[in-house]
Design an enzyme around this catalytic site. Structure first.
Site, PDB file in Angstrom:
ATOM      1  N   HIS A 152      95.516 -92.460 106.867  1.00  0.00           N
ATOM      2  CA  HIS A 152      96.659 -91.610 107.189  1.00  0.00           C
ATOM      3  C   HIS A 152      97.866 -91.974 106.351  1.00  0.00           C
ATOM      4  O   HIS A 152      98.632 -91.112 105.928  1.00  0.00           O
ATOM      5  CB  HIS A 152      96.987 -91.727 108.684  1.00  0.00           C
ATOM      6  CG  HIS A 152      96.104 -90.855 109.521  1.00  0.00           C
ATOM      7  ND1 HIS A 152      95.733 -91.170 110.790  1.00  0.00           N
ATOM      8  CD2 HIS A 152      95.532 -89.658 109.245  1.00  0.00           C
ATOM      9  CE1 HIS A 152      94.951 -90.209 111.277  1.00  0.00           C
ATOM     10  NE2 HIS A 152      94.815 -89.291 110.341  1.00  0.00           N
ATOM     11  N   GLU A 211      73.197 -78.543  98.080  1.00  0.00           N
ATOM     12  CA  GLU A 211      73.541 -79.941  97.841  1.00  0.00           C
ATOM     13  C   GLU A 211      72.325 -80.856  97.870  1.00  0.00           C
ATOM     14  O   GLU A 211      72.466 -82.077  97.962  1.00  0.00           O
ATOM     15  CB  GLU A 211      74.606 -80.412  98.829  1.00  0.00           C
ATOM     16  CG  GLU A 211      74.314 -80.114 100.280  1.00  0.00           C
ATOM     17  CD  GLU A 211      75.461 -80.516 101.225  1.00  0.00           C
ATOM     18  OE1 GLU A 211      76.404 -81.206 100.797  1.00  0.00           O
ATOM     19  OE2 GLU A 211      75.385 -80.125 102.397  1.00  0.00           O
ATOM     20  N   ASP A 239      76.985 -84.482  97.277  1.00  0.00           N
ATOM     21  CA  ASP A 239      75.630 -84.794  97.736  1.00  0.00           C
ATOM     22  C   ASP A 239      74.570 -84.403  96.709  1.00  0.00           C
ATOM     23  O   ASP A 239      73.584 -85.115  96.529  1.00  0.00           O
ATOM     24  CB  ASP A 239      75.340 -84.095  99.065  1.00  0.00           C
ATOM     25  CG  ASP A 239      75.883 -84.900 100.236  1.00  0.00           C
ATOM     26  OD1 ASP A 239      75.735 -86.126 100.218  1.00  0.00           O
ATOM     27  OD2 ASP A 239      76.477 -84.301 101.150  1.00  0.00           O
TER      28      ASP A 239
HETATM   29  C1  PEP Z   1      79.436 -82.182  98.899  1.00  0.00           C
HETATM   30  O1  PEP Z   1      78.435 -82.782  99.288  1.00  0.00           O
HETATM   31  O2  PEP Z   1      79.724 -81.997  97.704  1.00  0.00           O
HETATM   32  C2  PEP Z   1      80.402 -81.670  99.885  1.00  0.00           C
HETATM   33  C3  PEP Z   1      81.410 -80.908  99.533  1.00  0.00           C
HETATM   34  O3  PEP Z   1      80.241 -82.023 101.181  1.00  0.00           O
HETATM   35  P1  PEP Z   1      80.688 -83.438 101.789  1.00  0.00           P
HETATM   36  O4  PEP Z   1      81.476 -84.153 100.724  1.00  0.00           O
HETATM   37  O5  PEP Z   1      81.473 -83.124 102.996  1.00  0.00           O
HETATM   38  O6  PEP Z   1      79.389 -84.076 102.079  1.00  0.00           O
HETATM   39 MG    MG Z   2      77.811 -82.736 101.362  1.00  0.00          MG
END
Ligand code: PEP
Ligand code: MG
Length: 566
Positions: free
Chosen positions: A186, A428, A452
Site C-alpha cells: 500500500h 495464458e 502466465d
Molecule cells: C497474466 O497471466 O498475464 C495475467 C494478466 O493474469 P495474472 O497476472 O492476474 O495472473
Molecule cells: Mg494469469
C-alpha cells in the site's frame, strides 16, 4: 551501491531523514481485573480508530477516495470480530491488553506472511500498522510525525506504513527508501499517487545511512547512491531533467486516440484490482478496463463476498467507466494467489493444480454467485465476462452454459442485465495457444495473459529466481505462441487484447502491432507511454522489424536486435 525495487519512478536528490520508530516496548503483566483491562483495550482501539479516521480524511483531501480507503481498511481490521474475540479471550485468561493484542496480531501476520502471493503477503504490513497503532494508544506513545520535515528530504525507514504516508507533505519529500515493502504494498501505491520517487526492499539500509547524508534515489531502476560525488550528482540531475521532460512529452498524448503512425486505431485500456481503481483509469486517460482482477475482493475477507457485495463492487466500476468497456475476470485463484477465506487445500504443484476456472467450475455456488453479480452489473455499463486459465474447449462451453442458465434465471426473476454480454477468455496457457483456432470458435474475445503464458510455455515459475533467465516473453517460443493466438483471433474476426505486463513493453509493441493485436491492457500509469509507443510505428515498419525478430533463435538475440532498433 544499495539496490532495491523501484516502486515509484523518478529521480530524487536530497538529504536523509532516518525514521526511527518510537519503541513500543512494555513489560507483560498478569492482570486480575480483567474487566478493567478489557475496557482499556477497547478504549485503545477506539482511540486508534478515531486517529486513523482523521488521517483518512486528510488522505482523502490530499490524494483521493481510494487512497483513504487503505486507512479505512485499517479501521475495519482493528474492529474485526476475530481479532477482538481472541484478544478478549486472552485478557480474560489474565494477559495484559498489550501482550494479548500483540499475540493475536502476530498470529495473523504469520498467516499473511506465509502466503505465496505477494498481494496477500503485503496485507501483513497492514496488520502490523494496526498492531503498532493500537499498542501506541495502549502505551500512550506518540506516533513519529513526518509532517514537519524540511524540503528536499529523503525518508529512509525500515518500513513506512500507510498511516505514516498520510502525514507526508508531498512538496517536502523528494524520495523514499525502505528496507521492506514491494511494488504491491500500500505504501508503494501511495508513493506513486504522490509522485514521490521510491525504492523499497533495500536490505540493511538503515544501518548504511546517516541523518543528513546526501542521497540519490532512482525510483525507476531501484538504485541508490549514498554521498554522491560531483559526477554522479550531475548525471542524476540530467536524468531527472530527462524524466521530467518525458513526463511533459507524454502529456501531449492525453485525450488523443490510440493509433499507429499510419492511423490504425487500437483500444488502450487498463488492468485494475479494485472498483475504486476505475477512477484512476479515467485520470490516466485509459479507455476502459481490459482486466478487472476480482480475486482482490476476496483477499482480506474472512468469508467470501456475497452476490450483493460483489454486485456493488462491479456496479461501482461500471458506473465510473460510464459506457467504456469493463472486462471482469472471474476468480483467478490458486497458483500464486491464495485466498484464505476459501480455505483451499494445499497442493503439491499449485500452478498445475486445482485453480482458476477449474476450481470455479467445481465450486458451482461460488461461481454462480460471482457470475450473477457480474450479469446484474452489466445492466449499469459496458460489461464483459472473462474466464481465466482456459486450457480446453470444454471449459469454455461449460462456463458459457452456466452464464446462459443464469441469464434465464435472472430473466425469470425480472432482474435486468445485458442480454448481449460478451464472454471472452484469457489465453495464458500453452494448451490454449495450441488450440487458439478452436477456442476462437467458442469465445467472443481473447485476452493474452503473458505473465502466465510465459511461465506455462517455458515451464518456468515466474517467482523463481533460479529460472528467471528462462522467464521472458521475448523467448522465441512465447513470441510464436502470441503470434499464433493473434492470428487465430484475426481469422475468426474476434477482438484480441493483451493484459499481461508485456503489453506495456516498448520493445514488444512493434511486434504486437505487426501481429495484429487490437487491444492493449496496461497499468494506469503506463497509458500515455504506451500510446506514445504505438504512435511511433507504421504497420510496414513494424512488419519489417517483426520479420527480422521472428527469424532469430534466442531471446538475447531478439532483445539485442530490438534494443538496437529502438
Ligand atoms: C497474466 O497471466 O498475464 C495475467 C494478466 O493474469 P495474472 O497476472 O492476474 O495472473
Ligand atoms: Mg494469469
Amino acid at each position: 551501491m544499495p539496490k532495491g525495487t523501484g516502486v515509484s519512478s523518478g529521480i530524487g536528490i536530497g538529504r536523509v531523514y532516518r525514521m526511527e520508530e518510537h519503541t513500543l516496548a512494555y513489560t507483560p503483566r498478569q492482570v486480575t481485573d480483567t474487566e478493567a483491562e478489557t475496557k482499556r483495550f477497547y478504549d485503545a482501539v477506539r482511540q486508534f480508530c478515531s486517529d486513523t479516521q482523521v488521517q483518512a480524511n486528510k488522505m482523502q483531501q490530499n490524494m483521493g477516495d481510494s487512497e483513504a480507503d487503505i486507512l479505512r481498511g485499517h479501521i475495519t481490521l482493528a474492529k474485526d470480530p476475530l481479532l477482538w474475540g481472541e484478544t478478549e479471550k486472552r485478557i480474560h485468561d489474565g494477559e495484559c491488553a498489550e501482550a494479548a493484542f500483540e499475540y493475536v496480531c502476530r498470529q495473523l501476520i504469520q498467516v499473511f506472511s506465509a502466503a505465496e502471493d505477494d498481494m496477500t503477503k503485503q496485507r501483513a504490513a497492514d496488520v502490523k500498522d494496526v498492531q503498532s497503532g493500537v499498542l501506541r494508544a495502549l502505551l500512550g506513545v506518540q506516533a513519529v510525525s513526518l509532517s514537519e520535515l524540511p524540503t528536499d528530504t529523503v525518508i529512509c525507514a525500515k518500513e513506512l506504513p500507510p498511516s505514516m504516508m498520510a502525514e507526508i507533505r508531498k512538496e517536502h519529500i523528494v524520495g523514499i527508501i525502505t528496507e521492506t515493502g514491494s511494488d504491491t504494498s500500500h505504501s508503494a501505491i501511495l508513493a506513486k499517487v504522490m509522485e514521490i520517487p521510491a525504492v523499497m526492499g533495500v536490505p540493511h539500509m538503515m544501518t548504511a545511512v546517516q541523518n543528513g547524508e546526501q542521497v540519490i534515489v532512482d525510483g525507476s531502476t531501484g538504485e541508490i547512491i549514498l554521498s554522491p560525488d560531483k559526477t554522479q550528482l550531475a548525471n542524476s540531475r540530467n536524468k531527472r531533467e530527462l524524466f521530467l521532460q518525458e513526463q511533459r512529452e507524454l502529456e501531449k498524448f492525453r485525450g488523443k486516440l490510440t493509433a499507429s503512425a499510419d492511423g490504425m486505431v487500437y483500444a488502450l485500456v487498463c488492468n485494475i484490482g479494485k472498483p475504486e481503481d476505475a477512477v484512476k483509469v479515467l485520470e490516466a486517460d485509459g479507455e476502459g478496463v481490459g482486466l478487472f482482477r476480482t480475486e482482490f475482493l476476496f483477499m482480506d475477507k474472512t468469508v467470501a463476498p456475497t452476490e450483493e457485495e460483489q454486485l456493488e463492487a462491479y456496479r461501482k466500476a461500471a458506473v465510473t467507466l460510464d459506457c467504456r468497456p469493463l472486462i471482469i475476470r472471474t476468480l483467478d485463484i490458486g497458483g500464486d494467489k491464495n485466498i484464505p477465506c476459501l480455505a483451499m487445500e494445499k497442493e503439491e504443484n499449485p500452478f498445475l493444480g486445482f485453480r482458476a476456472i477449474r476450481y470455479c467450475l467445481k465450486h458451482r455456488e461460488l461461481f454462480r454467485t460471482q457470475l450473477r453479480a457480474i450479469l446484474r452489473a452489466s445492466a449499469f455499463g459496458n460489461v464483459s465476462i472473462m474466464f481465466p486459465l482456459i486450457t480446453c474447449v470444454e471449459e469454455v462451453r461449460e462456463g458459457k452454459a452456466l452464464v446462459k442458465e443464469l441469464m434465464a434465471e435472472l430473466e425469470s426473476q425480472h432482474i435486468p442485465f445485458d442480454q448481449h454480454i460478451k464472454v471472452g477468455i484469457m489465453m495464458e496457457t500453452a494448451a490454449a495457444g495450441m488450440i487458439a483456432d478452436l477456442l476462437a470458435e467458442e469465445a467472443d474475445f481473447f485476452s493474452i495473459g503473458t505473465n502466465d503464458l510465459t511461465g506455462y510455455t517455458m515451464a518456468a515459475d515466474r517467482g523463481n529466481s533460479n529460472v528467471a533467465y528462462l522467464y521472458s516473453a521475448f523467448q522465441p517460443s512465447v513470441l510464436r505462441m502470441i503470434q499464433t493466438i493473434i492470428k487465430a483471433a484475426n481469422e475468426h474476426h474476434i477482438p484480441v487484447g493483451m493484459c499481461g505486463e508485456a503489453a506495456a513493453d516498448p520493445m514488444m509493441i512493434p511486434l504486437l502491432v505487426s501481429f495484429g493485436l487490437t487491444e492493449f491492457s496496461v497499468s494506469a500509469p503506463s497509458v500515455l507511454r504506451v500510446r506514445k509507443c504505438i504512435a511511433r510505428w507504421t504497420k510496414q515498419q513494424a512488419d519489417t522489424i517483426t520479420a527480422a525478430v521472428m527469424s532469430l533463435s534466442t531471446q538475447q538475440e531478439i532483445k539485442d536486435f530490438l534494443n538496437s532498433r529502438l
